[in-house]
Scaffold this active site. Structure first.
Site, PDB file in Angstrom:
ATOM      1  N   ASP A  75      50.879  29.329  32.810  1.00 16.58           N
ATOM      2  CA  ASP A  75      49.616  29.673  32.156  1.00 16.58           C
ATOM      3  C   ASP A  75      48.936  28.398  31.661  1.00 16.58           C
ATOM      4  O   ASP A  75      49.592  27.488  31.158  1.00 16.58           O
ATOM      5  CB  ASP A  75      49.878  30.625  30.979  1.00 16.58           C
ATOM      6  CG  ASP A  75      48.644  31.417  30.580  1.00 16.58           C
ATOM      7  OD1 ASP A  75      48.655  32.650  30.724  1.00 16.58           O
ATOM      8  OD2 ASP A  75      47.662  30.786  30.118  1.00 16.58           O
ATOM      9  N   GLU A 120      40.052  34.258  34.979  1.00 19.04           N
ATOM     10  CA  GLU A 120      39.008  34.446  33.979  1.00 19.04           C
ATOM     11  C   GLU A 120      38.655  35.924  34.103  1.00 19.04           C
ATOM     12  O   GLU A 120      38.347  36.401  35.196  1.00 19.04           O
ATOM     13  CB  GLU A 120      37.790  33.562  34.300  1.00 19.04           C
ATOM     14  CG  GLU A 120      38.010  32.091  34.010  1.00 19.04           C
ATOM     15  CD  GLU A 120      38.184  31.790  32.516  1.00 19.04           C
ATOM     16  OE1 GLU A 120      37.712  32.573  31.684  1.00 19.04           O
ATOM     17  OE2 GLU A 120      38.806  30.763  32.189  1.00 19.04           O
ATOM     18  N   PRO A 163      23.381  42.337  31.822  1.00 23.44           N
ATOM     19  CA  PRO A 163      22.702  42.291  33.128  1.00 23.44           C
ATOM     20  C   PRO A 163      23.644  42.754  34.246  1.00 23.44           C
ATOM     21  O   PRO A 163      24.822  42.413  34.230  1.00 23.44           O
ATOM     22  CB  PRO A 163      22.366  40.805  33.311  1.00 23.44           C
ATOM     23  CG  PRO A 163      22.587  40.156  31.995  1.00 23.44           C
ATOM     24  CD  PRO A 163      23.517  41.009  31.208  1.00 23.44           C
ATOM     25  N   ASP A 197      47.601  24.510  35.357  1.00 21.10           N
ATOM     26  CA  ASP A 197      46.332  25.076  35.824  1.00 21.10           C
ATOM     27  C   ASP A 197      46.457  25.428  37.307  1.00 21.10           C
ATOM     28  O   ASP A 197      46.775  24.541  38.123  1.00 21.10           O
ATOM     29  CB  ASP A 197      45.252  23.987  35.610  1.00 21.10           C
ATOM     30  CG  ASP A 197      43.852  24.498  35.872  1.00 21.10           C
ATOM     31  OD1 ASP A 197      43.703  25.556  36.504  1.00 21.10           O
ATOM     32  OD2 ASP A 197      42.906  23.815  35.441  1.00 21.10           O
ATOM     33  N   PRO A 216      28.342  46.477  18.650  1.00 22.96           N
ATOM     34  CA  PRO A 216      27.272  46.313  19.644  1.00 22.96           C
ATOM     35  C   PRO A 216      27.485  47.210  20.863  1.00 22.96           C
ATOM     36  O   PRO A 216      28.428  47.013  21.628  1.00 22.96           O
ATOM     37  CB  PRO A 216      27.393  44.833  20.032  1.00 22.96           C
ATOM     38  CG  PRO A 216      28.790  44.434  19.677  1.00 22.96           C
ATOM     39  CD  PRO A 216      29.325  45.390  18.663  1.00 22.96           C
ATOM     40  N   LYS A 234      36.649  38.099  41.920  1.00 21.88           N
ATOM     41  CA  LYS A 234      37.887  38.862  42.164  1.00 21.88           C
ATOM     42  C   LYS A 234      37.872  39.434  43.594  1.00 21.88           C
ATOM     43  O   LYS A 234      38.898  39.444  44.282  1.00 21.88           O
ATOM     44  CB  LYS A 234      38.049  40.001  41.138  1.00 21.88           C
ATOM     45  CG  LYS A 234      38.365  39.569  39.722  1.00 21.88           C
ATOM     46  CD  LYS A 234      39.703  38.854  39.557  1.00 21.88           C
ATOM     47  CE  LYS A 234      40.910  39.744  39.720  1.00 21.88           C
ATOM     48  NZ  LYS A 234      42.176  39.037  39.373  1.00 21.88           N
ATOM     49  N   PHE A 266      46.673  39.122  28.142  1.00 21.89           N
ATOM     50  CA  PHE A 266      46.871  40.509  27.685  1.00 21.89           C
ATOM     51  C   PHE A 266      47.854  41.272  28.599  1.00 21.89           C
ATOM     52  O   PHE A 266      48.975  41.604  28.197  1.00 21.89           O
ATOM     53  CB  PHE A 266      45.478  41.163  27.637  1.00 21.89           C
ATOM     54  CG  PHE A 266      45.428  42.644  27.521  1.00 21.89           C
ATOM     55  CD1 PHE A 266      46.191  43.328  26.580  1.00 21.89           C
ATOM     56  CD2 PHE A 266      44.569  43.388  28.344  1.00 21.89           C
ATOM     57  CE1 PHE A 266      46.110  44.721  26.465  1.00 21.89           C
ATOM     58  CE2 PHE A 266      44.480  44.769  28.236  1.00 21.89           C
ATOM     59  CZ  PHE A 266      45.246  45.435  27.306  1.00 21.89           C
ATOM     60  N   THR A 292      41.177  44.221  40.325  1.00 20.17           N
ATOM     61  CA  THR A 292      40.430  45.137  39.456  1.00 20.17           C
ATOM     62  C   THR A 292      39.623  46.151  40.250  1.00 20.17           C
ATOM     63  O   THR A 292      39.253  45.886  41.402  1.00 20.17           O
ATOM     64  CB  THR A 292      39.466  44.307  38.579  1.00 20.17           C
ATOM     65  OG1 THR A 292      38.580  45.179  37.892  1.00 20.17           O
ATOM     66  CG2 THR A 292      38.623  43.348  39.404  1.00 20.17           C
ATOM     67  N   ASP A 293      39.327  47.271  39.628  1.00 16.08           N
ATOM     68  CA  ASP A 293      38.473  48.274  40.292  1.00 16.08           C
ATOM     69  C   ASP A 293      37.017  47.794  40.399  1.00 16.08           C
ATOM     70  O   ASP A 293      36.231  48.361  41.148  1.00 16.08           O
ATOM     71  CB  ASP A 293      38.542  49.623  39.561  1.00 16.08           C
ATOM     72  CG  ASP A 293      38.077  49.579  38.100  1.00 16.08           C
ATOM     73  OD1 ASP A 293      37.767  48.486  37.592  1.00 16.08           O
ATOM     74  OD2 ASP A 293      38.041  50.652  37.471  1.00 16.08           O
TER      75      ASP A 293
END
Ligand code: NAD
Ligand code: DAU
Length: 349
Positions: A33, A84, A287, A59, A210, A159, A11, A130-131
């Site tokens: 990738d 991931e 969770p 990979d 959901p 991460k 993305f 990431t935060d």
């Protein structure tokens, strides 16, 4: 300049790859990738014939492959996005996250360090993070660059670990690095397991929406092309060894965001007001669900003059329009047909 972008078929990676190719014609871009379920070369259809672009299937967990790749191409810089990235998947399969996010990152750090042979002039290892590494906020406050790490999901723990390794390579070996920690991105080409494209797809197909727990969980949302612009700025003007938080100053509780999406979708699909909201279904909570993320993005604003360019309501509407007018992309992703694109495009040449 030869730049290795990892995860360029994902993305955010696809937006970064497109931006670098478009804005910097003197750069040669290699997109490495593995094409996991999240990698989709259809995201890059418009730029794949650019002579400065090369796709490499591989990979990052495979150390000897990565070392060979660095020896063959002598990259000047790495922009590392491969990961991931989905929290729910990390709960069912944590090890996959350790392999790719931790070991994959260390393999890249080793390859960069060895290939640059301690001559680091003009070199850069940019790690995209990431935060979520900062954990969860209560109802008040913001994550700054000096907030202590406190990850709760296997995804955020992996991460966080990768961030520590990147800093360790800077401190121990002098590897030139920058790290950015960004909030939730939204926009085109996002895999429909993430909240916004999932809801758009489900509303269109009259499927339930959901909502985890009570829906009061809060995220800060940033237009993906603004994230790509921030990465461009940090890559070119960021200071070696520094961390930059990137955010949208744009907090939404999930339930309010979903209702706003429902409103836009009813309008775009010409359905009576309130149709989509009937699909909202409260389900079992995730969770370890982090209550709230909020970024203090004043450092990148001050240092690099970055502010988000797209207002959320406008960006959300553009995002809905993009998914609705790219049925083929969505159908290929949801049917699994996108996996055939690589074979058709690359293996028969
Ligand atoms: P994504 O899941 O859409 O894409 C990840 C890409 O990495 C895919 O193309 C996949 O094929 C590739 N990949 C996965 N494992 C690989 C491996 N072992 N070797 C090579 N390639 C592999 O992810 P995204 O949402 O675009 O996120 C990109 C980066 O940005 C990640 O590092 C993520 O942690 C970070 N990030 C994401 C967000 C967000 O909101 N999506 C926000 C902040 C930071
Ligand atoms: O904050 C940055 C992170 O944002 C990135 O590092 C991750 O890669 C990215 O996936 C994203 O993580 P989130 O867990 O916040 O994103 P997700 O779209 O999965 O969920 C957003 C919120 O919506 C979260 O509170 C969980 C909730 N949710 C999600 C899904 C998929 C639901 O209520 N229902 C759902 O079906």
């Amino acid at each position: 300049m030869k730049i290795l972008i990892t995860g360029g078929a994902g993305f955010i990676g696809s937006h970064v790859t497109r931006r670098f190719l478009t804005n910097y014609p003197a750069y040669k871009i290699y997109n490495l990738d593995k094409l996991t379920y999240a990698g989709n070369l259809e995201n890059l259809k418009d730029i794949e014939s650019n002579p400065n672009y090369q796709f490499v299937l591989g990979d990052i967990v495979d150390a000897s492959f990565i070392n060979n790749l660095f020896s063959t191409h002598s990259f000047d810089a790495v922009v590392h996005l491969a990961a991931e990235s989905h929290v729910d998947r990390s709960i069912t399969n944590p090890l996959e996250f350790v392999f790719t996010n931790v070991i994959g990152t260390v393999n890249l750090l080793n390859a960069a360090k060895n290939s640059w042979k301690e001559n680091f002039e003009g070199k850069m290892f940019y790690h995209v993070s990431t935060d979520e590494v900062y954990g969860s906020l209560g109802l008040e406050g913001f994550f700054t660059e000096s907030t202590s790490y406190d990850p709760h999901s296997p995804y955020s723990a992996s991460k966080a670990s990768s961030d520590h390794f990147v800093r360790a390579y800077h401190d121990t070996y002098g590897l030139p690095i920058v790290i950015s920690n960004c909030s939730n991105n939204y926009g085109s080409f996002q895999f429909p397991e993430k909240l916004i494209p999932l809801c758009i797809h489900n509303i269109k197909n009259n499927k339930s929406l959901p909502v985890y727990g009570d829906g009061k969980y809060t995220r800060d949302w940033l237009w993906v092309e603004d994230h790509a612009r921030a990465i461009d700025l940090i890559f070119h003007k960021g200071k070696n060894g520094e961390t930059y938080n990137i955010g949208g100053f744009n907090e939404w509780q999930n339930i309010d965001l979903i209702k706003e999406l429902c409103r836009i979708m009813d309008e775009k699909l010409d359905r009576p007001k309130g149709t989509a909201e009937k699909l909202i279904t409260f389900v079992k909570d995730r969770p370890g669900h982090d209550l709230r993320y909020a970024i203090d993005a004043s450092k990148i604003n001050r240092a690099l003059d970055f502010t988000p360019s797209v207002k959320f309501e406008e960006g959300l509407e553009k995002t809905v329009e993009w998914y609705l007018s790219n049925d083929e992309w969505m159908n290929n992703v949801t049917s699994g047909n996108y996996k055939k694109y690589y074979e058709a495009q690359y293996t028969n040449r």
